[in-house]
Design a protein around this motif. Structure first.
Motif, mmCIF file in Angstrom:
data_model
loop_
_atom_site.group_PDB
_atom_site.id
_atom_site.type_symbol
_atom_site.label_atom_id
_atom_site.label_comp_id
_atom_site.label_asym_id
_atom_site.label_seq_id
_atom_site.Cartn_x
_atom_site.Cartn_y
_atom_site.Cartn_z
ATOM 1 N N ILE A 187 0.834 -1.204 0.000
ATOM 2 C CA ILE A 187 0.000 0.000 0.000
ATOM 3 C C ILE A 187 0.867 1.251 0.000
ATOM 4 N N GLU A 188 1.958 1.211 0.756
ATOM 5 C CA GLU A 188 2.881 2.358 0.770
ATOM 6 C C GLU A 188 3.505 2.555 -0.609
ATOM 7 N N GLN A 189 3.832 1.446 -1.298
ATOM 8 C CA GLN A 189 4.383 1.547 -2.650
ATOM 9 C C GLN A 189 3.376 2.182 -3.600
ATOM 10 N N ASP A 226 -2.161 -4.441 -7.591
ATOM 11 C CA ASP A 226 -2.394 -4.307 -9.031
ATOM 12 C C ASP A 226 -1.732 -3.035 -9.575
ATOM 13 N N LEU A 227 -1.831 -1.958 -8.818
ATOM 14 C CA LEU A 227 -1.225 -0.698 -9.241
ATOM 15 C C LEU A 227 0.297 -0.816 -9.313
ATOM 16 N N VAL A 228 0.876 -1.438 -8.310
ATOM 17 C CA VAL A 228 2.331 -1.624 -8.297
ATOM 18 C C VAL A 228 2.766 -2.510 -9.453
ATOM 19 N N ARG A 229 1.990 -3.551 -9.731
ATOM 20 C CA ARG A 229 2.329 -4.463 -10.826
ATOM 21 C C ARG A 229 2.254 -3.746 -12.176
ATOM 22 N N SER A 232 5.209 -1.409 -12.481
ATOM 23 C CA SER A 232 6.445 -2.155 -12.748
ATOM 24 C C SER A 232 6.512 -2.609 -14.195
ATOM 25 N N ALA A 233 5.348 -3.066 -14.716
ATOM 26 C CA ALA A 233 5.309 -3.548 -16.091
ATOM 27 C C ALA A 233 5.569 -2.414 -17.089
ATOM 28 N N SER A 234 5.057 -1.227 -16.789
ATOM 29 C CA SER A 234 5.243 -0.088 -17.700
ATOM 30 C C SER A 234 6.675 0.382 -17.750
ATOM 31 N N HIS A 235 7.452 0.069 -16.724
ATOM 32 C CA HIS A 235 8.859 0.496 -16.708
ATOM 33 C C HIS A 235 9.817 -0.628 -17.108
ATOM 34 N N SER A 236 9.231 -1.791 -17.423
ATOM 35 C CA SER A 236 10.088 -2.909 -17.832
ATOM 36 C C SER A 236 10.525 -2.697 -19.267
ATOM 37 N N PRO A 237 11.778 -3.100 -19.595
ATOM 38 C CA PRO A 237 12.281 -2.943 -20.967
ATOM 39 C C PRO A 237 11.519 -3.837 -21.941
#
Length: 237
Positions: A187-189, A226-229, A232-237
């Motif tokens: 939640i903090e993330q 879900d938001l963190v995932r 993370s996916a949007s910043h993956s190469p």
């Protein structure tokens, strides 16, 4: 006497192993019944009575006949097992001398072929108390040594159940705390991601997470995960 001590020692060892390996209280009480018959000479059946707010019940037994005998006591709100549970003292009975006290109990027990009864109080914690009950087909009434053996056995059972239940409660609490800590971390993330991406404050970020949780009827931790995932996916190469 040496053979008896060996049998008691073996029963205690088996009980200890059972308490370590059983997964719930019901299974542990089954083990308590099984080993109680080994510990006390003249005991042919055993049961465990548990006294709760709504009344007494038989939580474990080695023979269905023991359940029927217990049931008569519960219906009468009196009998050796309930007397032991209420007074905290061992009750040792030969059915030949108990008819005046508990006529229905005696009649049912004799019909089941039981001639003797021995009950010891069991007090583990606020959720588990009652009595360990032994039934003998003979009319020997059990001996004083039988009472002492059952008292010793009950002391060990009480300690074992108390320790095991507290250990499992501690493990369960630790599991809940671990889940709570993981939930808080994710939640903090998520809150940090919202603050950075939308230029909002901490209170607004948590308000948005809570609002989405309520609107979608989804747990807050899942919304945050879900938001963190996605981030993370949007910043993956």
């Amino acid at each position: 006497m040496a053979d008896l001590l060996d049998e008691v020692t073996d029963a205690m060892s088996a009980l200890t192993a059972a308490l370590e390996n059983r997964s719930d209280t019901s299974q542990m009480l089954d083990a308590v019944c099984a080993e109680a018959v080994r510990v006390v000479p003249g005991a042919d059946m055993a049961s465990v009575t548990v006294v709760e707010n709504q009344g007494a019940r038989t939580a474990a037994f080695t023979d269905r006949r023991a359940v029927e005998i217990d049931k008569v006591q519960y219906e009468a709100a009196d009998g050796p097992c309930l007397r032991a549970a209420a007074t905290g003292e061992i009750v040792r009975v030969s059915l030949r001398t108990a008819r005046a006290l508990w006529p229905d109990f005696v009649a049912t027990a004799q019909r089941m072929g039981v001639g003797s009864h021995l009950a010891a109080p069991l007090s583990v914690d606020e959720q588990l108390s009652g009595a360990i009950n032994l039934f003998g087909f003979g009319d020997h009434g059990f001996e004083e040594i039988d009472s002492q053996l059952l008292a010793l056995y009950t002391t060990i059972v009480t300690f074992g159940l108390r320790t095991t239940r507290r250990y499992r409660e501690t493990c369960e609490l630790a599991g809940h705390l671990e889940v709570a800590m993981r939930s808080r971390a994710v939640i903090e993330q998520a809150k940090g991601i919202l603050m950075a991406s939308h230029g909002i404050g901490e209170e607004e970020a948590i308000r948005r997470l809570v609002a989405e949780s309520q609107d979608t009827n989804t747990k807050l931790r899942q919304i945050a995960a879900d938001l963190v995932r996605r981030a993370s996916a949007s910043h993956s190469p």
